[in-house]
Motif scaffolding. Structure first.
Motif, PDB file in Angstrom:
ATOM      1  N   ARG A  69      -7.007  -0.721  12.041  1.00  0.00           N
ATOM      2  CA  ARG A  69      -7.399   0.520  12.711  1.00  0.00           C
ATOM      3  C   ARG A  69      -7.279   0.387  14.225  1.00  0.00           C
ATOM      4  NH1 ARG A  69     -11.506   0.781   8.530  1.00  0.00           N
ATOM      5  NH2 ARG A  69     -10.950   2.460   7.068  1.00  0.00           N
ATOM      6  N   ARG A 117      -3.688   1.185  15.223  1.00  0.00           N
ATOM      7  CA  ARG A 117      -3.092   2.280  14.440  1.00  0.00           C
ATOM      8  C   ARG A 117      -2.161   3.159  15.272  1.00  0.00           C
ATOM      9  NH1 ARG A 117      -8.314   3.570  15.569  1.00  0.00           N
ATOM     10  NH2 ARG A 117      -8.747   5.616  16.512  1.00  0.00           N
ATOM     11  N   ASP A 119      -7.986   1.626   4.900  1.00  0.00           N
ATOM     12  CA  ASP A 119      -8.938   2.113   3.892  1.00  0.00           C
ATOM     13  C   ASP A 119      -8.850   1.266   2.621  1.00  0.00           C
ATOM     14  OD1 ASP A 119      -9.740   4.100   5.610  1.00  0.00           O
ATOM     15  OD2 ASP A 119      -8.529   5.682   4.670  1.00  0.00           O
ATOM     16  N   ARG A 120      -7.634   0.949   2.217  1.00  0.00           N
ATOM     17  CA  ARG A 120      -7.455   0.146   0.997  1.00  0.00           C
ATOM     18  C   ARG A 120      -7.987  -1.272   1.205  1.00  0.00           C
ATOM     19  NH1 ARG A 120      -2.549  -2.712  -0.880  1.00  0.00           N
ATOM     20  NH2 ARG A 120      -2.790  -3.162  -3.101  1.00  0.00           N
ATOM     21  N   GLU A 160     -10.427  -2.127   3.158  1.00  0.00           N
ATOM     22  CA  GLU A 160     -11.880  -2.052   3.132  1.00  0.00           C
ATOM     23  C   GLU A 160     -12.396  -1.908   1.698  1.00  0.00           C
ATOM     24  OE1 GLU A 160     -14.551  -0.443   6.611  1.00  0.00           O
ATOM     25  OE2 GLU A 160     -13.692   1.214   5.443  1.00  0.00           O
ATOM     26  N   ASP A 161     -11.715  -1.095   0.918  1.00  0.00           N
ATOM     27  CA  ASP A 161     -12.126  -0.897  -0.472  1.00  0.00           C
ATOM     28  C   ASP A 161     -12.038  -2.196  -1.271  1.00  0.00           C
ATOM     29  OD1 ASP A 161     -12.577   1.758   0.032  1.00  0.00           O
ATOM     30  OD2 ASP A 161     -10.654   2.441  -0.801  1.00  0.00           O
ATOM     31  N   ALA A 220      -9.329  -4.708   7.930  1.00  0.00           N
ATOM     32  CA  ALA A 220      -9.288  -3.251   8.065  1.00  0.00           C
ATOM     33  C   ALA A 220      -9.561  -2.840   9.508  1.00  0.00           C
ATOM     34  CB  ALA A 220     -10.307  -2.606   7.131  1.00  0.00           C
ATOM     35  N   ARG A 221     -10.527  -3.494  10.149  1.00  0.00           N
ATOM     36  CA  ARG A 221     -10.822  -3.185  11.549  1.00  0.00           C
ATOM     37  C   ARG A 221      -9.633  -3.518  12.441  1.00  0.00           C
ATOM     38  NH1 ARG A 221     -16.210  -4.506  10.010  1.00  0.00           N
ATOM     39  NH2 ARG A 221     -15.830  -6.749  10.210  1.00  0.00           N
ATOM     40  N   GLU A 271      -1.059   7.399  10.170  1.00  0.00           N
ATOM     41  CA  GLU A 271      -1.598   7.688   8.832  1.00  0.00           C
ATOM     42  C   GLU A 271      -1.343   6.521   7.878  1.00  0.00           C
ATOM     43  OE1 GLU A 271      -0.976  12.572   9.067  1.00  0.00           O
ATOM     44  OE2 GLU A 271       0.348  11.322   7.826  1.00  0.00           O
ATOM     45  N   VAL A 281      -3.898   3.770   8.767  1.00  0.00           N
ATOM     46  CA  VAL A 281      -5.264   4.122   8.349  1.00  0.00           C
ATOM     47  C   VAL A 281      -5.396   4.031   6.831  1.00  0.00           C
ATOM     48  CG1 VAL A 281      -6.939   6.006   8.216  1.00  0.00           C
ATOM     49  CG2 VAL A 281      -5.751   5.539  10.368  1.00  0.00           C
ATOM     50  N   ALA A 282      -4.376   4.491   6.111  1.00  0.00           N
ATOM     51  CA  ALA A 282      -4.419   4.406   4.644  1.00  0.00           C
ATOM     52  C   ALA A 282      -4.493   2.953   4.187  1.00  0.00           C
ATOM     53  CB  ALA A 282      -3.190   5.084   4.047  1.00  0.00           C
ATOM     54  N   THR A 305       0.826  -1.206   0.000  1.00  0.00           N
ATOM     55  CA  THR A 305       0.000   0.000   0.000  1.00  0.00           C
ATOM     56  C   THR A 305       0.860   1.257   0.000  1.00  0.00           C
ATOM     57  OG1 THR A 305      -1.803  -1.131   1.173  1.00  0.00           O
ATOM     58  CG2 THR A 305      -1.768   1.286   1.269  1.00  0.00           C
TER      59      THR A 305
END
Length: 259
Positions: A199, A202, A184-185, A187-188, A195-196, A177, A180-181, A51
Motif C-alpha cells: 500500500r 501503490r 488486501d489479499r 492481509e486476508d 500488505a502495508r 488498484e 491495493v487488491a 493475485t
C-alpha cells in the motif's frame, strides 16, 4: 605593536571571522547509505502476478489490470509509454498493436515492441517468450481477429470504452488498484506487514520497470542489451542504477552471522 584605543574598539566590534574548517564541513549523513533500487522483491512480484491472474480468471474486468502490470514489468515501460503522447502541436502518438512486430534474426522468429518514450526517443524492446501468452490473452479478451498482432494494426493497446485510448492517469489508476487488491489479499492471508509495504508504494509505478530490469540483470542478462531496451543513453548509467551484486552478497553474508 600597540593598538590605538580607537582602532582597538573598531576591531572588537567587527563581526567575528568564520573559522576555517580545512575541509572538515558538516558530515554527509547520506554518504554511507547503500544504493537503493526501488523494486519489488521476487516474492512480492510473484504474489502480485498470482493475485491478478486469479482475479482476471474470476472477473473479466481485471484482465486489463493483469495486462498492464505484466506489460510494464516485462517490457520495462513507464506509465507514459502506454498512453497517448504529443509528438507536435496538433498530433498525438497512441501506442497501438501495430507497435508489436515479428522479426527474423538468424532464421529465428522474435517479437519486438517499439517504444516512443522519454525525451521523444524511440527504441525497441524484445518480448520474452513467456510474455506472448499474456499478449494473446489480452487480445482474445478484446475480441480481436487473431491472438497475435498483425502488421500495421491500428487498434490502441489499451482502448477506452469510447474506442480511443485510455490516458496516463487511467493507467496509473489501474496500477494502484492492482496493488491495493494484492495488499488486501496479503492481509486476508495473514501477511499484514507485506500488505502495508504494498500500500505504501501503490502510486509508484516505476517499481514495475525497476523490478523487470533488476530481475533481467540478476538472471545474467547482458547489461549493454538491457540498457538499450530500457532506453538508456549508455550501459554505465544502467549499471550505476541497477547493479548491486556486491551489496547483495554483503547483506546475504550479514544475515547468516550467528548471534
Amino acid at each position: 605593536m600597540e593598538w590605538a584605543p580607537q582602532r582597538l574598539a573598531e576591531v572588537q566590534t567587527q563581526a567575528p571571522v568564520a573559522k576555517r574548517t580545512f575541509g572538515f564541513g558538516k558530515p554527509n549523513l547520506n554518504a554511507d547509505r547503500d544504493a537503493e533500487v526501488r523494486r519489488l522483491t521476487d516474492w512480492q512480484w510473484s504474489y502480485l502476478l498470482e493475485t491478478l491472474t486469479e482475479l482476471a480468471s474470476a472477473n473479466a474486468k481485471f484482465e486489463r489490470h493483469l495486462f498492464v502490470v505484466v506489460t510494464m514489468k516485462s517490457l520495462f515501460l513507464r506509465v507514459s509509454e502506454l498512453a497517448p503522447r504529443p509528438v507536435d502541436r496538433n498530433q498525438m502518438r497512441t501506442p497501438s498493436f501495430g507497435d508489436f512486430r515479428r522479426t527474423i534474426v538468424d532464421g529465428e522468429p522474435y517479437w519486438i515492441y517499439s517504444v516512443f518514450g522519454k525525451g521523444d526517443k524511440t527504441w525497441q524492446v524484445t518480448l520474452p517468450d513467456a510474455y506472448l501468452a499474456y499478449l494473446k490473452r489480452w487480445r482474445t479478451h478484446l475480441g480481436l481477429a487473431s491472438p497475435p498482432p498483425v502488421p500495421g494494426e491500428s487498434t490502441p493497446i489499451l482502448p477506452s470504452n469510447k474506442g480511443d485510448a485510455i490516458g496516463k492517469r487511467q493507467v496509473q489508476r489501474i496500477y494502484e488498484e492492482a496493488m491495493v487488491a494484492t495488499a488486501d489479499r496479503m492481509e486476508d492471508q495473514g501477511n499484514a506487514d507485506e500488505a502495508r509495504q504494498m500500500r505504501a508504494i501503490r502510486s509508484e509505478t516505476h517499481y514495475l520497470r525497476h523490478t523487470g530490469a533488476s530481475q533481467a540483470i540478476e538472471a545474467g542478462g547482458d547489461i549493454r542489451h538491457i540498457s538499450e531496451e530500457l532506453g538508456h543513453a549508455n550501459a554505465t548509467f544502467t549499471e550505476s542504477v541497477y547493479v548491486n551484486s556486491e551489496q547483495a552478497r554483503r547483506r546475504t553474508e550479514g544475515r547468516r552471522r550467528m548471534v
